[in-house]
Design a protein around this motif. Structure first.
Motif, PDB file in Angstrom:
ATOM      1  N   ASP A  99       6.977   6.429  -7.153  1.00  0.00           N
ATOM      2  CA  ASP A  99       6.512   7.605  -6.326  1.00  0.00           C
ATOM      3  C   ASP A  99       7.062   8.332  -6.640  1.00  0.00           C
ATOM      4  N   TYR A 157       9.251   9.897  -8.686  1.00  0.00           N
ATOM      5  CA  TYR A 157       9.909  10.369 -10.369  1.00  0.00           C
ATOM      6  C   TYR A 157       8.329  10.522 -10.798  1.00  0.00           C
ATOM      7  N   SER A 197       5.057  12.201 -12.348  1.00  0.00           N
ATOM      8  CA  SER A 197       4.256  12.301 -13.609  1.00  0.00           C
ATOM      9  C   SER A 197       4.464  13.334 -15.182  1.00  0.00           C
ATOM     10  N   GLN A 239       1.462  18.205 -17.846  1.00  0.00           N
ATOM     11  CA  GLN A 239       2.192  18.949 -17.428  1.00  0.00           C
ATOM     12  C   GLN A 239       2.559  20.172 -18.029  1.00  0.00           C
ATOM     13  N   ASN A 240       2.250  21.773 -17.357  1.00  0.00           N
ATOM     14  CA  ASN A 240       2.630  23.286 -17.765  1.00  0.00           C
ATOM     15  C   ASN A 240       3.867  22.606 -18.686  1.00  0.00           C
ATOM     16  N   TYR A 245       7.046  24.955 -18.432  1.00  0.00           N
ATOM     17  CA  TYR A 245       7.863  24.038 -17.019  1.00  0.00           C
ATOM     18  C   TYR A 245       8.753  22.515 -17.328  1.00  0.00           C
ATOM     19  N   ARG A 291      -4.314  14.904 -18.310  1.00  0.00           N
ATOM     20  CA  ARG A 291      -3.490  14.559 -16.802  1.00  0.00           C
ATOM     21  C   ARG A 291      -4.237  13.500 -16.329  1.00  0.00           C
ATOM     22  N   ILE A 303      -3.180  23.650  -9.684  1.00  0.00           N
ATOM     23  CA  ILE A 303      -3.108  23.994 -11.121  1.00  0.00           C
ATOM     24  C   ILE A 303      -2.529  24.666 -11.655  1.00  0.00           C
ATOM     25  N   ALA A 304      -1.416  24.934 -12.034  1.00  0.00           N
ATOM     26  CA  ALA A 304      -0.798  26.652 -11.635  1.00  0.00           C
ATOM     27  C   ALA A 304      -1.338  26.826 -13.208  1.00  0.00           C
ATOM     28  N   TYR A 350       5.532  27.363 -13.865  1.00  0.00           N
ATOM     29  CA  TYR A 350       4.845  26.423 -12.863  1.00  0.00           C
ATOM     30  C   TYR A 350       3.807  25.859 -12.893  1.00  0.00           C
ATOM     31  N   PRO A 351       5.254  24.335 -12.460  1.00  0.00           N
ATOM     32  CA  PRO A 351       4.118  22.969 -12.755  1.00  0.00           C
ATOM     33  C   PRO A 351       3.383  23.432 -11.650  1.00  0.00           C
ATOM     34  N   SER A 352       2.125  22.355 -11.919  1.00  0.00           N
ATOM     35  CA  SER A 352       0.944  22.238 -12.191  1.00  0.00           C
ATOM     36  C   SER A 352       1.310  21.420 -10.678  1.00  0.00           C
ATOM     37  N   LEU A 353       1.014  20.766  -9.240  1.00  0.00           N
ATOM     38  CA  LEU A 353       0.736  20.355  -8.261  1.00  0.00           C
ATOM     39  C   LEU A 353      -0.029  19.343  -7.782  1.00  0.00           C
ATOM     40  N   ALA A 354      -0.476  18.916  -8.611  1.00  0.00           N
ATOM     41  CA  ALA A 354      -2.407  18.501  -8.485  1.00  0.00           C
ATOM     42  C   ALA A 354      -2.117  16.872  -8.498  1.00  0.00           C
ATOM     43  N   GLN A 392       0.532  15.183  -7.990  1.00  0.00           N
ATOM     44  CA  GLN A 392       1.272  14.502  -8.461  1.00  0.00           C
ATOM     45  C   GLN A 392       2.027  13.662  -7.328  1.00  0.00           C
ATOM     46  N   ASN A 393       3.919  12.937  -7.317  1.00  0.00           N
ATOM     47  CA  ASN A 393       3.890  11.832  -6.576  1.00  0.00           C
ATOM     48  C   ASN A 393       4.489  12.559  -5.585  1.00  0.00           C
ATOM     49  N   GLY A 394       4.192  12.224  -4.500  1.00  0.00           N
ATOM     50  CA  GLY A 394       4.223  12.478  -3.083  1.00  0.00           C
ATOM     51  C   GLY A 394       5.272  12.701  -2.926  1.00  0.00           C
ATOM     52  N   ARG A 408      -5.686  15.244 -10.258  1.00  0.00           N
ATOM     53  CA  ARG A 408      -4.687  15.802 -11.363  1.00  0.00           C
ATOM     54  C   ARG A 408      -5.313  16.647 -11.915  1.00  0.00           C
TER      55      ARG A 408
END
Lengths: 88, 88
Positions: free
Chosen positions: A26, A28, A30, A34-35, A38, A83, B22-23, B28-32, B34-36, B83
């Protein structure tokens, strides 16, 4: 960047980020889908020491020997992954 | 963290990270999804100045006023997003 060239560089990444770019641990991130820009900038930040603390030291070691092109290739490799991490 | 509490905090994030996490902007990073724990630690790193350069200054401003619990709530909010960014 060239995803195929990136794949050849990614053998050391899978143990933390997953062979499909989905990190099981968790804390680390994923990387799958990803863009790309970035990802490139994040790796360069680790390389230049603009990210410190926690896992930053580990990541610095992972990317310190790579050229800008190799970073772009790695970024492209992960950005191209679906994704959801499902095998293509 | 509590995703519902995180949603209330996320109004300032959507313009860069997308309302669905989703950026659209490649740097910019997408965050959807992503590990919390990673999201929490990344925001805390911006807050504490362990991430510098590039957009780090912007991110520092975004999270500097937030408590640890609020950071965990924001992290949970984005980690819970699908995601693929498809509206649930």
């Amino acid at each position: 960047g060239d995803p195929d060239a990136g794949e050849a560089l990614a053998s050391g990444c899978a143990s933390c980020h997953g062979s499909d770019g989905i990190a099981a641990v968790d804390r680390y991130p994923s990387l799958a889908g990803q863009n790309g820009e970035y990802l490139f900038r994040a790796m360069r930040a680790y390389q230049k020491g603009n990210r410190r603390g926690g896992q930053a030291t580990v990541m610095h070691g992972q990317v310190s020997g790579l050229s800008e092109q190799e970073l772009r290739d790695l970024a492209a490799y992960y950005a191209a992954m679906p994704r959801t991490g499902a095998a293509e």
